[in-house]
Enzyme design. Sequence first.
Site, short mmCIF file in Angstrom:
data_model
loop_
_atom_site.label_atom_id
_atom_site.label_comp_id
_atom_site.label_asym_id
_atom_site.label_seq_id
_atom_site.Cartn_x
_atom_site.Cartn_y
_atom_site.Cartn_z
N LEU A 138 39.99 36.75 38.89
CA LEU A 138 38.73 36.24 39.41
C LEU A 138 39.02 34.89 40.06
O LEU A 138 39.90 34.16 39.62
CB LEU A 138 37.71 36.05 38.28
CG LEU A 138 37.20 37.31 37.56
CD1 LEU A 138 36.28 36.91 36.40
CD2 LEU A 138 36.48 38.24 38.51
N ASP A 139 38.26 34.56 41.08
CA ASP A 139 38.40 33.24 41.69
C ASP A 139 38.11 32.16 40.66
O ASP A 139 37.39 32.39 39.68
CB ASP A 139 37.43 33.09 42.86
CG ASP A 139 37.73 34.03 44.01
OD1 ASP A 139 38.90 34.43 44.16
OD2 ASP A 139 36.79 34.37 44.76
#
Length: 316
Positions: A138-139
């Site tokens: 995930l960012d």
Amino acid sequence: MTDSEQSIRLIVPEECAGSRLDQAISIIMPEYSRSRIQNLIKSGHILVNGSPSSQKNKVLGGESISVDIPAVEVREDQAEPIPLTIVYEDENLLVVDKPAGLVVHPGAGNPRGTLMNALLYYDKALFALPRAGIVHRLDKDTSGLMVVARTEFARQYLIDAIKLRNVKRHYFAVVQGTLPRSGSVDEPVGRHHHNRLKMAVVSNGKPALSHYRLLEKLNGYSLCEVRLETGRTHQIRVHMSHLGFPLLGDPLYSGRAKMPAGLSEEARAMVLNFPRQALHAFKLEFSHPISHDTLSLDSKLPIDIEAVIHSLKMVA
């Protein structure tokens, strides 16, 4: 910390006769990925009858194969006591609820203080796995659920499941504008032609497919659910911006925040000061690598996104 080197000796079974070397070893050692086996062959860690070989060479059956798994060297100080929220765990895998602001892997500018450092502290056995068992990402400023493998078999199983689109990933997002009730974005995503920090919809990009569904209208903004079929870098952020509905608070893709008429002063302040893209991975569903039971895990909206949704419902 150094994981002890493993040496494996095996004989190619007759039923593998005619197969490529890498294919034959993949059949005999299914716990290792094909790409890892190919790398071991190229680096000389796999010998056939005592000699190096090419992965494309065909086997006849009966050959003696030696496989030396190199030691994994990781510094002890890479394990850091960073708090983790674990929503599921067994001896094969973990599912963690990543907070916004936590980088997944160490890299330039973030050598420590990452999810990977936290995982190595939580379970020292993860030193033996590439990327501490992390199979997707995930960012930094996206919150929510991530699955982490605890064995090499589970790691390869989950990587293959993601490639085959058998891992269902659902996100909550707050976007600018009033989103249509539902739809899909089937547009390739690749590196932006001019800004190398950004991704974009580009003709030579990798296939990317996202499905969205409007959940609630929020005074010129929308709360929606997005389900990924693929997992390209920044995929949801790029696809929603491409549609004309960028994520609230997205520093790369939203531009200047819009202020629809009728927003309360509190809502205006929340929108202007929201510190990250309003994106949360709230659901993961996949088949367990050993039992093959369906695991379905959920995560509640984090407080910051709940607060901005509440503010957007308030009219001036």
